[in-house]
Design an enzyme around this catalytic site. Structure first.
Site, mmCIF file in Angstrom:
data_model
loop_
_atom_site.group_PDB
_atom_site.id
_atom_site.type_symbol
_atom_site.label_atom_id
_atom_site.label_comp_id
_atom_site.label_asym_id
_atom_site.label_seq_id
_atom_site.Cartn_x
_atom_site.Cartn_y
_atom_site.Cartn_z
ATOM 1 N N ASP B 348 3.706 -3.726 2.577
ATOM 2 C CA ASP B 348 4.162 -3.710 1.187
ATOM 3 C C ASP B 348 3.023 -4.049 0.244
ATOM 4 O O ASP B 348 3.192 -4.790 -0.714
ATOM 5 C CB ASP B 348 5.274 -4.758 0.999
ATOM 6 C CG ASP B 348 6.382 -4.614 1.993
ATOM 7 O OD1 ASP B 348 6.834 -5.636 2.521
ATOM 8 O OD2 ASP B 348 6.799 -3.475 2.233
ATOM 9 N N SER B 373 0.416 -5.279 -4.851
ATOM 10 C CA SER B 373 1.521 -5.918 -4.150
ATOM 11 C C SER B 373 2.784 -5.217 -4.605
ATOM 12 O O SER B 373 3.134 -5.248 -5.782
ATOM 13 C CB SER B 373 1.599 -7.410 -4.498
ATOM 14 O OG SER B 373 2.856 -7.929 -4.122
ATOM 15 N N ARG B 374 3.468 -4.575 -3.663
ATOM 16 C CA ARG B 374 4.619 -3.778 -4.077
ATOM 17 C C ARG B 374 5.817 -4.646 -4.440
ATOM 18 O O ARG B 374 6.801 -4.157 -4.961
ATOM 19 C CB ARG B 374 5.004 -2.798 -2.965
ATOM 20 C CG ARG B 374 3.882 -1.817 -2.715
ATOM 21 C CD ARG B 374 4.255 -0.711 -1.773
ATOM 22 N NE ARG B 374 3.051 -0.269 -1.057
ATOM 23 C CZ ARG B 374 2.988 0.809 -0.319
ATOM 24 N NH1 ARG B 374 4.054 1.557 -0.164
ATOM 25 N NH2 ARG B 374 1.882 1.148 0.299
ATOM 26 N N VAL B 375 5.740 -5.929 -4.146
ATOM 27 C CA VAL B 375 6.805 -6.824 -4.580
ATOM 28 C C VAL B 375 6.492 -7.326 -5.974
ATOM 29 O O VAL B 375 7.365 -7.447 -6.815
ATOM 30 C CB VAL B 375 6.946 -8.003 -3.598
ATOM 31 C CG1 VAL B 375 7.820 -9.088 -4.169
ATOM 32 C CG2 VAL B 375 7.499 -7.495 -2.287
#
Lengths: 133, 515
Positions: B348, B373-375
Site C-alpha cells: 500500500d 502512502s496509499r493510506v
C-alpha cells in the site's frame, strides 16, 4: 521417444493378462527383443520390480516384512497376516521374516507403504523422550 | 528431604506405568536422492503439498533424539521433492522419511517476545529453550474482506520525513525500497525503537543477513529498551536456503498469534529480495522451470500471500492489526526490475530512498516525489494532518524549483521566498539514526517551519535550532505537550501556545537573521 519403466511394465502386464503358459513365454521373448532394440535392457530389473508390484496389486497380493529380535511363533505370524489382510483387503499375504537382534523385543511390521513399529527399542526411545520432557 | 525424594520416585513410577507405547501405523518413503538441501523421496503416496516430513536415519546405532524435518514442495508422479530444514549432511540415501500429516508449524506465544529465534522456533540467543503451548502453521489463508476494517490508527515511526509525508497506519503494508547501504534497515529499526509505549509488539525477520549485522541490531535494540517487545527471527546467510524461504512466513505466524488476541504488531521483513533469491535457489534445485530472471513462475504469489496476511481486523474479530514493512534492495536504483515491481504492486505504498539525496547529506534519503502512502492522512492524528498537509507537495516542488533556479540569478521575490522556505523544510527533514521523535515534537517543528517561524533562522543553523528547541520544550513546554497528546489536534488555543513557545525560544538565540 523415451519409454518409462512404468509404461513398459504396464504394457507387459496388460499383454500377459489371460494368456496361457506357452503364449506368455513367447510374448516375454518378444518383449526382451523389443527392449534390446530400444537399447533399454538396463531398465530390466526396474521393469521386473514394477511388474511385480502391478501383478500383486491386481491379484490382491501384499508383500510384507516383519523384523523381530527372536523368531516369532506360528500363532503370532498368523495374527500379523490377519492384521494386514484386514487393513489392505488382500487376498494373499506373503510374509517374510527377518531377525534383528538389536530390536530387543517386539517387532516391526512393514507392508506396502506403511510401517508399524512395535519394537521394544523404539518404545524405550519414546519413553526416554517423554521422561526428558 | 526423604519425603520429596519419595514423592519424585512415586511420580516417576506412575508416569512409567501410565506410559503408553504408540502402536500407530505410519506412512513412510525412502530417500532416493539427496544433495544441495533437496531430497527426492520414493513412496509416500498420500503426501500432501507443504506437508512436514520427518527424516530418520536408518542406522540403528546412533540415538538421535532430534529428527531433521523437511517440507514436501514437489509432488510428482513417482517421487516427492522435499526441501530440508536443517543440515542435510546427516541424511543418507536409503533413509526412511515419515509423513507427519501436518503443515509446517512454528511455536508461537508470548514466550517469543524478547528472543532471537530461527524460523523453526529454536533459540539462537543462548538463553533457555522456547516453551510455548501453541503452534501455528506457517501457511495460512489471509483474512477475508468482511473480516477487515479500514486502516485508521497511525504507526508512529518517529521519523519526520515519513510521519509527515508518507504516514503509515496500523494494518498497512509499506515498502522500504532503495539501493544497498542507503538506510533501509535504519528506518525499520528506528520505527521499532519508537514503538516503546505505543502498545505495539514488533517482529524483525532477518532473511539471509549477516549474523554480525543482527548482533549489532540486537545490541542497539537492547540499548533503547526495545527488546522488551521485540522478537527477532533470523535465517542467517550461512543457513540453508530453506530456512530463508520459510523465515517470513514463520515471523508472520508469530505475529498472527498476537493479531488473534486483538493486539497490534509491526513486522519488518529484511529483506524480501534475498527471500526471492532463496526461493529461486530452491525452485531451480527442484527442477521447476525458470521464468524471467530465472525466478520461478510463482514468485509473485510467494510475496503476495505473505503480505496479504498483514491486515487490520474488524471489531468483531478483535480489532488487532499487523503492519508490514517489507524491504527490497534494488540494483542501481532500478525500481522497474522484476521483484521490485512485483512487491510495489502488492504493498500500500513505498518509501523510496535515493542515493543522490543520501550523498548530499539528506538522511533519511526519502524521495518525496516517488514515495507514497496509499493510506495517507487517514492514518495521521488531526494535528499532524494540519501542519503537514502540503509538506509532501511543497518538498517535491522545491526540488523542481531548486534545479530551475541554478540557471537564473535574478529571481522574483515570490520564487526566492519559496526556495528559502523549501531549504528549511529539507533541513528539518534531516534526522540522525536511533533518534526517533515523538509525534508532539514533530507537530511543533512542522508548525514552526510552515508558519514561517524559521524564515529568519539561517539554513545551516536549523539543526542547531531544532536540538535547542526540543530542550526548551522539555523544560518549559510540558503542559503544552500533555494537552496536545490528549486533544490530538491543534485548535486555536494550542496554536497560540505553540507560537508563544517558539517565540520565547527564539528570543534566546543570537544567530537569527536581522531583517
Amino acid at each position: 521417444m523415451v519409454i518409462s519403466v512404468k509404461q513398459y511394465a504396464q504394457s507387459l502386464h496388460e499383454l500377459l493378462a489371460e494368456k496361457n503358459r506357452d503364449e506368455i513365454r513367447l510374448l516375454i521373448g518378444h518383449f526382451a527383443d523389443m527392449l534390446e532394440e530400444n537399447n533399454d535392457l538396463a531398465k530390466t530389473s526396474a521393469i521386473i520390480a514394477e511388474f511385480t508390484a502391478l501383478w500383486n496389486r491386481k491379484n490382491g497380493i501384499v508383500e510384507a516384512e516383519v523384523a523381530s529380535a527372536n523368531k516369532l511363533d506360528k500363532e503370532t505370524l498368523k495374527n500379523l497376516s490377519a492384521l494386514i489382510t484386514e487393513e489392505t483387503e488382500a487376498s494373499e499375504v506373503v510374509l517374510s521374516e527377518k531377525i534383528e537382534k538389536n530390536l530387543l523385543g517386539g517387532a516391526i511390521l512393514k507392508y506396502e507403504n506403511q510401517i508399524m513399529d512395535m519394537s521394544l527399542r523404539t518404545g524405550l526411545k519414546s519413553l526416554r523422550r517423554a521422561m526428558e520432557k | 528431604m526423604s519425603n520429596t525424594r519419595d514423592f519424585i520416585v512415586e511420580q516417576l513410577k506412575s508416569r512409567i506405568a501410565g506410559f503408553e507405547m504408540k502402536k500407530e501405523r505410519q506412512e513412510f518413503g525412502v530417500v532416493i536422492k539427496i544433495g544441495d538441501g533437496i531430497a527426492r523421496i520414493s513412496g509416500l503416496p498420500n503426501c500432501g503439498m507443504s506437508e512436514m516430513l520427518e527424516f530418520r536415519s536408518s542406522e540403528t546405532k546412533n540415538d538421535e533424539l532430534k529428527s531433521i524435518f523437511g517440507v514436501a514442495l514437489n509432488l510428482e508422479e513417482e517421487t516427492v521433492g522435499a526441501v530440508i530444514l536443517g543440515d542435510s549432511e546427516k541424511i543418507k540415501e536409503g533413509d526412511r522419511v515419515f509423513a507427519t500429516g501436518r503443515i509446517l508449524e512454528v511455536p508461537v506465544g508470548s514466550a517469543v517476545i524478547g528472543r532471537v529465534v530461527n524460523p523453526l522456533g529454536e533459540a539462537l540467543d543462548g538463553k533457555e529453550k522456547l516453551q510455548t503451548e501453541k503452534f501455528y502453521p506457517i501457511e495460512k489463508i489471509a483474512p477475508g474482506v468482511i473480516e477487515r476494517q479500514s486502516v485508521r490508527e497511525p504507526v508512529q515511526t518517529g521519523i519526520k520525513a515519513i510521519d509527515s509525508m508518507v504516514p503509515i497506519g496500523r494494518g498497512q503494508r509499506e515498502l522500504i525500497i532503495g539501493d544497498r547501504q542507503i538506510g533501509k534497515t535504519a528506518i525499520a529499526i528506528d520505527a521499532i525503537i519508537n514503538q516503546k509505549g505505543q502498545n505495539m509488539k514488533c517482529i524483525y525477520v532477518a532473511i539471509g543477513q549477516k549474523k554480525s549485522k543482527i548482533a549489532n541490531i540486537v545490541a542497539k535494540l537492547e540499548e533503547h529498551g526495545a527488546m522488551e517487545y521485540t522478537t527477532i527471527v533470523l535465517a542467517g546467510a550461512s543457513d540453508p536456503a530453506s530456512l530463508s524461504y520459510i523465515a517470513p512466513y514463520a515471523g508472520c505466524a508469530m505475529a498472527e498469534y498476537f493479531l488473534d488476541k486483538g493486539e497490534d504488531v509491526l513486522i519488518v521483513y529484511d529483506d524480501l529480495s534475498k527471500h526471492a533469491v532463496a526461493y529461486r535457489e530452491i525452485s531451480l534445485l527442484l527442477r521447476r522451470p525458470p521464468g524471467r530472471e530465472a525466478y520461478p513462475g510463482d514468485v509473485f504469489y510467494l510475496h503476495s500471500r505473505l503480505l496479504e496476511r498483514a491486515c487490520k481486523l474488524s471489531k468483531e474479530k478483535g480489532g488487532g492489526s499487523i503492519t508490514a514493512l517489507p524491504i527490497i534492495e534494488t540494483q542501481a536504483g532500478d525500481v522497474s526490475a522484476y521483484i521490485p515491481t512485483n512487491v510495489i504492486s502488492i504493498t500500500d505504498g513505498q518509501i523510496y530512498l535515493e542515493p543522490d539525496l543520501f550523498y548530499q547529506g539528506n538522511r533519511p534519503a526519502v524521495n518525496a516525489g516517488l514515495s507514497v502512502s496509499r493510506v495517507g492522512s487517514a492514518a495521521q492524528i488531526k494535528a499532524m494532518k494540519k501542519v503537514s498537509g502540503k509538506l509532501r507537495l511543497e518538498a517535491a516542488q522545491f526540488r523542481e524549483l531548486a534545479a530551475f533556479a541554478q540557471f537564473g540569478s535574478d529571481l522574483d521575490e515570490e520564487t526566492r521566498k519559496k526556495l528559502e522556505r523549501g531549504k528549511r523544510i529539507i533541513e528539518v527533514f534531516k534526522q540522525g539514526q536511533y533518534a526517533p521523535l515523538s509525534v508532539e515534537k514533530q507537530v511543533l517543528i512542522f508548525f514552526a517551519v510552515t508558519r514561517g517561524f524559521l524564515d529568519n533562522v539561517p539554513v545551516d543553523k536549523v539543526g542547531e535550532f531544532e536540538i535547542g528547541f526540543y530542550r526548551h520544550l522539555d523544560a518549559a513546554g510540558e503542559n503544552f505537550v500533555k494537552a496536545l497528546r490528549e486533544k490530538q489536534e491543534l485548535d486555536e488555543e494550542l496554536e497560540k501556545q505553540a507560537g508563544t513557545l517558539i517565540d520565547d525560544y527564539k528570543a534566546s538565540l543570537d544567530y537569527l537573521i536581522k531583517e
